[in-house]
Design an enzyme around this catalytic site. Structure first.
Site, PDB file in Angstrom:
ATOM      1  N   ASP A  32       0.850  -1.201   0.000  1.00  0.00           N
ATOM      2  CA  ASP A  32       0.000   0.000   0.000  1.00  0.00           C
ATOM      3  C   ASP A  32       0.885   1.251   0.000  1.00  0.00           C
ATOM      4  O   ASP A  32       0.856   2.055   0.920  1.00  0.00           O
ATOM      5  CB  ASP A  32      -0.897  -0.059   1.256  1.00  0.00           C
ATOM      6  CG  ASP A  32      -1.975   1.006   1.276  1.00  0.00           C
ATOM      7  OD1 ASP A  32      -2.117   1.718   0.269  1.00  0.00           O
ATOM      8  OD2 ASP A  32      -2.664   1.120   2.307  1.00  0.00           O
TER       9      ASP A  32
ATOM     10  N   LYS B 110       0.824   3.823  -2.012  1.00  0.00           N
ATOM     11  CA  LYS B 110       0.129   5.061  -2.433  1.00  0.00           C
ATOM     12  C   LYS B 110       1.083   6.022  -3.139  1.00  0.00           C
ATOM     13  O   LYS B 110       1.335   7.135  -2.676  1.00  0.00           O
ATOM     14  CB  LYS B 110      -0.551   5.762  -1.246  1.00  0.00           C
ATOM     15  CG  LYS B 110      -1.684   4.972  -0.635  1.00  0.00           C
ATOM     16  CD  LYS B 110      -2.522   5.818   0.302  1.00  0.00           C
ATOM     17  CE  LYS B 110      -3.602   5.019   0.973  1.00  0.00           C
ATOM     18  NZ  LYS B 110      -3.053   4.029   1.958  1.00  0.00           N
TER      19      LYS B 110
ATOM     20  N   ASP C  86       3.443  10.686  -7.259  1.00  0.00           N
ATOM     21  CA  ASP C  86       4.402  11.658  -7.787  1.00  0.00           C
ATOM     22  C   ASP C  86       4.396  11.589  -9.327  1.00  0.00           C
ATOM     23  O   ASP C  86       3.616  10.855  -9.919  1.00  0.00           O
ATOM     24  CB  ASP C  86       5.793  11.321  -7.213  1.00  0.00           C
ATOM     25  CG  ASP C  86       6.616  12.570  -6.984  1.00  0.00           C
ATOM     26  OD1 ASP C  86       6.648  13.422  -7.885  1.00  0.00           O
ATOM     27  OD2 ASP C  86       7.220  12.687  -5.898  1.00  0.00           O
TER      28      ASP C  86
HETATM   29  O1  6AU Z   1      -8.415  -0.879   9.700  1.00  0.00           O
HETATM   30  P1  6AU Z   1      -7.402   0.201   9.937  1.00  0.00           P
HETATM   31  O2  6AU Z   1      -7.957   1.583  10.040  1.00  0.00           O
HETATM   32  O3  6AU Z   1      -6.476  -0.103  11.076  1.00  0.00           O
HETATM   33  O4  6AU Z   1      -6.438   0.175   8.644  1.00  0.00           O
HETATM   34  C1  6AU Z   1      -6.867   0.579   7.387  1.00  0.00           C
HETATM   35  C2  6AU Z   1      -5.761   0.447   6.356  1.00  0.00           C
HETATM   36  C3  6AU Z   1      -4.557   1.338   6.649  1.00  0.00           C
HETATM   37  C4  6AU Z   1      -4.757   2.538   5.765  1.00  0.00           C
HETATM   38  O5  6AU Z   1      -3.518   3.082   5.356  1.00  0.00           O
HETATM   39  C5  6AU Z   1      -5.528   1.965   4.578  1.00  0.00           C
HETATM   40  O6  6AU Z   1      -6.264   0.852   5.090  1.00  0.00           O
HETATM   41  N1  6AU Z   1      -6.495   2.905   3.950  1.00  0.00           N
HETATM   42  C6  6AU Z   1      -6.464   3.112   2.553  1.00  0.00           C
HETATM   43  C7  6AU Z   1      -5.814   2.243   1.613  1.00  0.00           C
HETATM   44  C8  6AU Z   1      -5.850   0.818   1.733  1.00  0.00           C
HETATM   45  O7  6AU Z   1      -5.372   2.678   0.594  1.00  0.00           O
HETATM   46  C9  6AU Z   1      -7.192   4.149   2.023  1.00  0.00           C
HETATM   47  C10 6AU Z   1      -8.124   4.840   2.819  1.00  0.00           C
HETATM   48  O8  6AU Z   1      -8.883   5.669   2.324  1.00  0.00           O
HETATM   49  N2  6AU Z   1      -8.211   4.518   4.121  1.00  0.00           N
HETATM   50  C11 6AU Z   1      -7.429   3.566   4.700  1.00  0.00           C
HETATM   51  O9  6AU Z   1      -7.602   3.328   5.898  1.00  0.00           O
HETATM   52  O10 6AU Z   1      -3.406   0.628   6.265  1.00  0.00           O
END
Ligand code: 6AU
Length: 456
Positions: free
Chosen positions: A296, A298, A301
């Site tokens: 992940d 992201k 750039d």
């Molecule tokens: O269940 P959590 O909140 O502990 O973890 C959620 C995971 C984290 C975030 O970096 C990622 O999902 N995430 C992402 C991703 C996957 O791209 C996008 C987003 O909008 N929200 C989010 O939480 O690793």
């Protein structure tokens, strides 16, 4: 405006309801048949109907009106003229040339649209229209219907959170006709018996979402096919986000919960002791337990920098990741640098409060994603076109938000509301005292939510 009863009697004279023995589209034998199209041939009555329908919506707030094709198109047009509200037109099928648009007219994403339907039975046509309209970023809260055949459609839509206002129910219509000596006691009884005995048809409405098998057939990228195959095989749509800081924790969790998941999602840059040996071990667990590795990162750039970040540095992501995330902020070309073997998942919409990824951003992100062959899907919090897989983070069974802006939903909610394909769970699993038990719980609830989603 005349009374509802007067309106019905005038409409009845045009032949909108016939009694006898009719075979419906669903194959059911019905003692009556309703067709409201003749109303459009009487301009005064159409105007009257428009006022009756607008009256039902008097407390609603909306920017646009759209009729479900074809029978409700003249009704929606009359309502638009009467109320001065702009009309949009939903096509039954795309033109197949030119813009290939399904919605015609001038509108902006984020506007609220009222839907107009002539007769509702199962709600199937309405659900198809809702999908098309919401896909364009429009919001639907209210639906106005002339006649409810009382066979489950209204119930289905209300369950999905829409307000449905109907001018008549079929029971009301037959009662009024009986009262005005237009129906015999025997006919009335016959119809009432039919209404009581006919099963509600909501269960027969084909879900508007595709199954994993159908999606696998649509996808051409190997990573998309693979993750769908794993989902089907393991009966799981769970991606575990192992946001921990040591390689030992990642490896241990991957080994413990590997059987329940389709992929491990990583933020490799938070790991303190990254090494090539760790990658070898992780890949071997992934092979043994049959899950994908999803970095992940992201990316966000210009293409040249992203390419170096993807292929070089300490992590050499291109060597081991099956899936990666990338923002689309730098535009389409920045996504073309990734190796064709990796499945790209773009960030179309974020789960955090006050995110800048509004409807317009999401729409552009989807357009870009559809143009790049190795983009297999998006991270988003709402529905996507079925050509893209939907990955939903912000899933937790025990919390609704954290203190740093994250918002959580349950697996059931994200399947029901957004037709997601994969749930991404982080803290819900890795912070738990028993990750294995918890992962099983998310696997089970995610799969049950998917099965429920494809069955309605
Ligand atoms: O269940 P959590 O909140 O502990 O973890 C959620 C995971 C984290 C975030 O970096 C990622 O999902 N995430 C992402 C991703 C996957 O791209 C996008 C987003 O909008 N929200 C989010 O939480 O690793």
């Amino acid at each position: 405006m005349i009374s509802k009863e007067e309106f019905l009697l005038k409409a009845y004279k045009l032949g909108i309801i016939k009694f006898g023995n009719f075979t419906l589209k669903s194959g059911i034998q019905s003692p009556f048949y309703v067709d409201l199209r003749p109303i459009a041939s009487d301009p005064e009555l159409l105007k009257e109907l428009s006022q009756q329908l607008l009256n039902l919506l008097k407390k609603s707030c909306y920017d646009l009106i759209c009729g479900v094709p074809y029978a409700a198109l003249p009704m929606a047009t009359a309502m638009s003229l009467d109320s001065g509200t702009p009309l949009i037109i939903k096509r039954k099928e795309s033109k197949g040339y030119g813009t290939k648009k399904m919605l015609e007219g001038i509108f902006k994403s984020g506007q609220t649209c009222v839907l107009v339907e002539d007769v509702i039975t199962s709600g199937k046509s309405l659900i198809e229209t809702i999908e098309e309209v919401e896909k364009e970023g429009l919001r639907i809260k209210d639906i106005v219907v002339v006649l409810d055949r009382e066979q489950g459609g209204v119930y289905l839509l209300k369950e999905k959170g829409y307000n449905v206002y109907n001018l008549f129910t079929i029971e009301e219509v037959v009662d009024l006709l009986y009262k005005n000596n237009l129906l015999s006691q025997e006919e009335l009884q016959n119809i009432k018996n039919f209404l009581k005995s006919t099963p509600i048809v909501t269960a027969q409405v084909k879900s508007s979402r595709l199954t994993y098998e159908e999606k696998a057939a649509l996808q051409s990228h190997p990573a998309a096919k693979k993750i769908l195959e794993i989902a089907i095989k393991k009966k799981s749509n769970l991606i575990a986000s192992l946001d921990v800081s040591t390689t030992q924790e990642v490896l241990q969790l991957a080994e413990t919960i590997g059987d329940t998941i389709v992929a491990v999602k990583l933020h490799t840059d938070i790991i303190k002791d990254f090494s090539e040996e760790y990658v070898i071990k992780l890949k071997s667990i992934a092979n043994k337990k049959n899950f994908l590795l999803f970095e992940d990162r992201k990316f966000g750039d210009i293409g040249n920098t992203q390419q170096m970040q993807f292929e070089g540095g300490l992590y050499k992501i291109s060597d081991w990741a099956d899936l990666i995330t990338s923002h689309v902020i730098a535009g389409e070309d920045s996504l073309k640098i990734f190796d064709s073997k990796v499945g790209i998942i773009t960030i179309a919409e974020m789960s955090s409060s006050a995110t800048l990824t509004d409807e317009n951003y999401k729409k552009r992100a989807i357009e870009i994603s559809e143009n790049i062959s190795n983009v297999i899907g998006c991270v988003a919090q709402s529905k996507l076109p079925s050509s893209l897989l939907l990955f939903t983070p912000g899933v937790n069974l025990n919390s609704i938000k954290d203190k740093k802006g994250q918002n959580f939903n349950t697996p059931e909610k994200v399947f029901d509301k957004n037709h997601t394909d994969f749930i991404i769970v982080g803290r819900g699993i890795y912070k738990s005292t028993d990750p294995k038990k918890e992962a099983l719980k998310y696997q089970k609830s995610g799969w049950e939510a998917y099965l429920k989603n494809i069955s309605i």
